[in-house]
Scaffold this active site. Sequence first.
Site, mmCIF file in Angstrom:
data_model
loop_
_atom_site.group_PDB
_atom_site.id
_atom_site.type_symbol
_atom_site.label_atom_id
_atom_site.label_comp_id
_atom_site.label_asym_id
_atom_site.label_seq_id
_atom_site.Cartn_x
_atom_site.Cartn_y
_atom_site.Cartn_z
ATOM 1 N N LYS A 1 10.541 17.678 -6.354
ATOM 2 C CA LYS A 1 9.455 16.275 -6.282
ATOM 3 C C LYS A 1 8.219 17.372 -6.935
ATOM 4 O O LYS A 1 7.814 18.252 -6.503
ATOM 5 C CB LYS A 1 8.541 16.124 -5.204
ATOM 6 C CG LYS A 1 7.668 14.728 -5.465
ATOM 7 C CD LYS A 1 6.688 14.920 -4.203
ATOM 8 C CE LYS A 1 6.107 15.464 -3.782
ATOM 9 N NZ LYS A 1 4.565 14.835 -4.093
ATOM 10 N N ASP B 1 6.832 12.490 -8.764
ATOM 11 C CA ASP B 1 5.522 12.008 -7.673
ATOM 12 C C ASP B 1 3.618 11.380 -8.552
ATOM 13 O O ASP B 1 3.021 11.830 -8.659
ATOM 14 C CB ASP B 1 5.295 12.925 -7.125
ATOM 15 C CG ASP B 1 4.479 12.006 -5.925
ATOM 16 O OD1 ASP B 1 4.286 10.882 -5.230
ATOM 17 O OD2 ASP B 1 3.394 12.575 -4.771
ATOM 18 N N LYS C 1 2.788 7.900 -9.306
ATOM 19 C CA LYS C 1 1.552 7.326 -8.357
ATOM 20 C C LYS C 1 0.890 6.589 -9.056
ATOM 21 O O LYS C 1 -0.001 6.812 -9.148
ATOM 22 C CB LYS C 1 0.691 7.802 -7.207
ATOM 23 C CG LYS C 1 1.220 8.442 -5.722
ATOM 24 C CD LYS C 1 0.564 9.157 -5.046
ATOM 25 C CE LYS C 1 1.265 9.622 -3.177
ATOM 26 N NZ LYS C 1 2.055 10.927 -3.520
ATOM 27 N N HIS D 1 -1.121 3.817 -11.074
ATOM 28 C CA HIS D 1 -2.124 2.664 -10.677
ATOM 29 C C HIS D 1 -2.723 2.136 -11.701
ATOM 30 O O HIS D 1 -4.160 2.612 -11.677
ATOM 31 C CB HIS D 1 -2.499 3.068 -9.095
ATOM 32 C CG HIS D 1 -4.078 1.993 -8.889
ATOM 33 N ND1 HIS D 1 -3.946 1.552 -7.881
ATOM 34 C CD2 HIS D 1 -3.610 0.595 -8.871
ATOM 35 C CE1 HIS D 1 -4.639 1.050 -7.254
ATOM 36 N NE2 HIS D 1 -4.524 0.372 -8.005
ATOM 37 N N ASP D 2 -2.504 1.729 -12.246
ATOM 38 C CA ASP D 2 -2.886 0.902 -13.621
ATOM 39 C C ASP D 2 -3.020 -0.619 -13.530
ATOM 40 O O ASP D 2 -2.189 -1.000 -13.162
ATOM 41 C CB ASP D 2 -3.115 1.799 -15.003
ATOM 42 C CG ASP D 2 -4.613 2.249 -15.692
ATOM 43 O OD1 ASP D 2 -5.023 0.636 -15.759
ATOM 44 O OD2 ASP D 2 -4.901 3.177 -15.961
ATOM 45 N N THR E 1 -0.512 -0.909 -19.222
ATOM 46 C CA THR E 1 -0.454 0.476 -19.075
ATOM 47 C C THR E 1 0.227 1.436 -18.098
ATOM 48 O O THR E 1 1.074 2.198 -18.215
ATOM 49 C CB THR E 1 -2.038 1.190 -18.335
ATOM 50 O OG1 THR E 1 -2.945 0.392 -19.188
ATOM 51 C CG2 THR E 1 -2.540 2.668 -18.779
ATOM 52 N N THR F 1 -1.113 7.834 3.832
ATOM 53 C CA THR F 1 -0.685 8.445 4.652
ATOM 54 C C THR F 1 -1.657 8.740 5.011
ATOM 55 O O THR F 1 -2.544 9.120 6.519
ATOM 56 C CB THR F 1 0.106 8.914 5.258
ATOM 57 O OG1 THR F 1 0.219 10.480 4.646
ATOM 58 C CG2 THR F 1 1.465 8.549 5.640
ATOM 59 N N ARG G 1 5.451 22.508 1.979
ATOM 60 C CA ARG G 1 5.494 23.822 2.869
ATOM 61 C C ARG G 1 6.315 24.917 3.655
ATOM 62 O O ARG G 1 6.190 25.558 3.723
ATOM 63 C CB ARG G 1 4.061 24.298 3.399
ATOM 64 C CG ARG G 1 2.810 23.710 2.244
ATOM 65 C CD ARG G 1 1.064 23.380 2.458
ATOM 66 N NE ARG G 1 1.446 21.759 2.725
ATOM 67 C CZ ARG G 1 0.097 21.298 3.667
ATOM 68 N NH1 ARG G 1 -0.452 22.240 3.614
ATOM 69 N NH2 ARG G 1 0.419 19.754 3.653
HETATM 70 O O1 C5P Z 1 3.661 20.672 2.733
HETATM 71 P P1 C5P Z 1 3.468 19.382 2.716
HETATM 72 O O2 C5P Z 1 4.969 19.056 3.656
HETATM 73 O O3 C5P Z 1 2.864 18.585 3.738
HETATM 74 O O4 C5P Z 1 3.972 18.555 1.342
HETATM 75 C C1 C5P Z 1 3.997 16.699 1.712
HETATM 76 C C2 C5P Z 1 4.657 16.375 -0.043
HETATM 77 O O5 C5P Z 1 4.112 14.773 0.282
HETATM 78 C C3 C5P Z 1 2.712 16.785 -1.326
HETATM 79 O O6 C5P Z 1 3.625 16.703 -2.007
HETATM 80 C C4 C5P Z 1 1.759 15.490 -0.948
HETATM 81 O O7 C5P Z 1 0.846 15.072 -1.621
HETATM 82 C C5 C5P Z 1 3.195 14.305 -0.375
HETATM 83 N N1 C5P Z 1 2.543 12.924 -0.246
HETATM 84 C C6 C5P Z 1 2.453 13.055 1.722
HETATM 85 N N2 C5P Z 1 2.197 11.857 2.208
HETATM 86 C C7 C5P Z 1 1.966 10.456 1.380
HETATM 87 C C8 C5P Z 1 2.827 11.072 0.099
HETATM 88 C C9 C5P Z 1 2.785 12.082 -0.231
HETATM 89 O O8 C5P Z 1 2.066 14.190 2.124
HETATM 90 N N3 C5P Z 1 1.723 9.699 1.700
#
Ligand code: C5P
Length: 242
Positions: free
Chosen positions: A41, A68, A70, A72-73, A77, A128, A219
């Site tokens: 991703k 990813d 996302k 929104h427009d 567009t 979230t 992470r």
């Molecule tokens: O490092 P970690 O496991 O927290 O990464 C989660 C990934 O998912 C990040 O790239 C973050 O931008 C993405 N994400 C998220 N919560 C969302 C949508 C996307 O953590 N609601």
Amino acid sequence: MPREAEVTLPHQRIFVAIDTTDLDRAAALAESLVGLVGGVKLGKEFLTAHGPQGARRVAQCGMPLFLDTKFHDIPNTVAGALRAALPLKPRLINVHAAGGAAMMRAAADAAAEAGDDRPLVLAVTVLTSLDDDDLKAIGVTGEVESQVVRLARLAQDNGIDGVVCSAKEVTALRDACGPNFKLLTPGIRPAWSATGDQKRIVTPAEAVRLGSDYLVIGRPITGADDPADAARRIGEELAGNA
Ligand code: C5P
């Protein structure tokens, strides 16, 4: 039919979130995880720094790509932006459901222009990071979960293939949108890893048990001393061999 990210083995549900502006590191990480996760991703941080050329470089690892974006427009567009991403042959791409019915329909129609290479188009419902009070402050009454379900239904009615959601919302969304609607869940933490800034977390196995189709994990893999070993452990946990 969209070309789905194929899931025949448990670890193929995992999309590793590579959130960095370091192109060499991103490409090396992706290479090191081939066969251990299902895809990569790339989000706003990486794409803003390196754009399509960077995405092509990471995609050389051969794994499916989740862009990813996302978006929104206005519908025109978003359709144009989605169309512009199609040469990268992403397997998954996303838009914000809050952009509305016409915007989501325009995104789905633009994706369909890729024919057999059509990516799955997912919608982000409620981020979230927002809670009931945050929704109230932007004029949305009611609870997060009812807004999530409302937006997911709107997405489904307008040609969208699934949503990005918290594991907390998976059960309600399965009930509302049925078995074929794709649910992709971030906020995943194996029991042995640090939680970081994620609050509502579940383990990989729990997310799948609840009904997630795809897991976004960043992470716990990318920040580990040995990312390949961390991914292998998570794959084993998913396969029930931990
Ligand atoms: O490092 P970690 O496991 O927290 O990464 C989660 C990934 O998912 C990040 O790239 C973050 O931008 C993405 N994400 C998220 N919560 C969302 C949508 C996307 O953590 N609601």
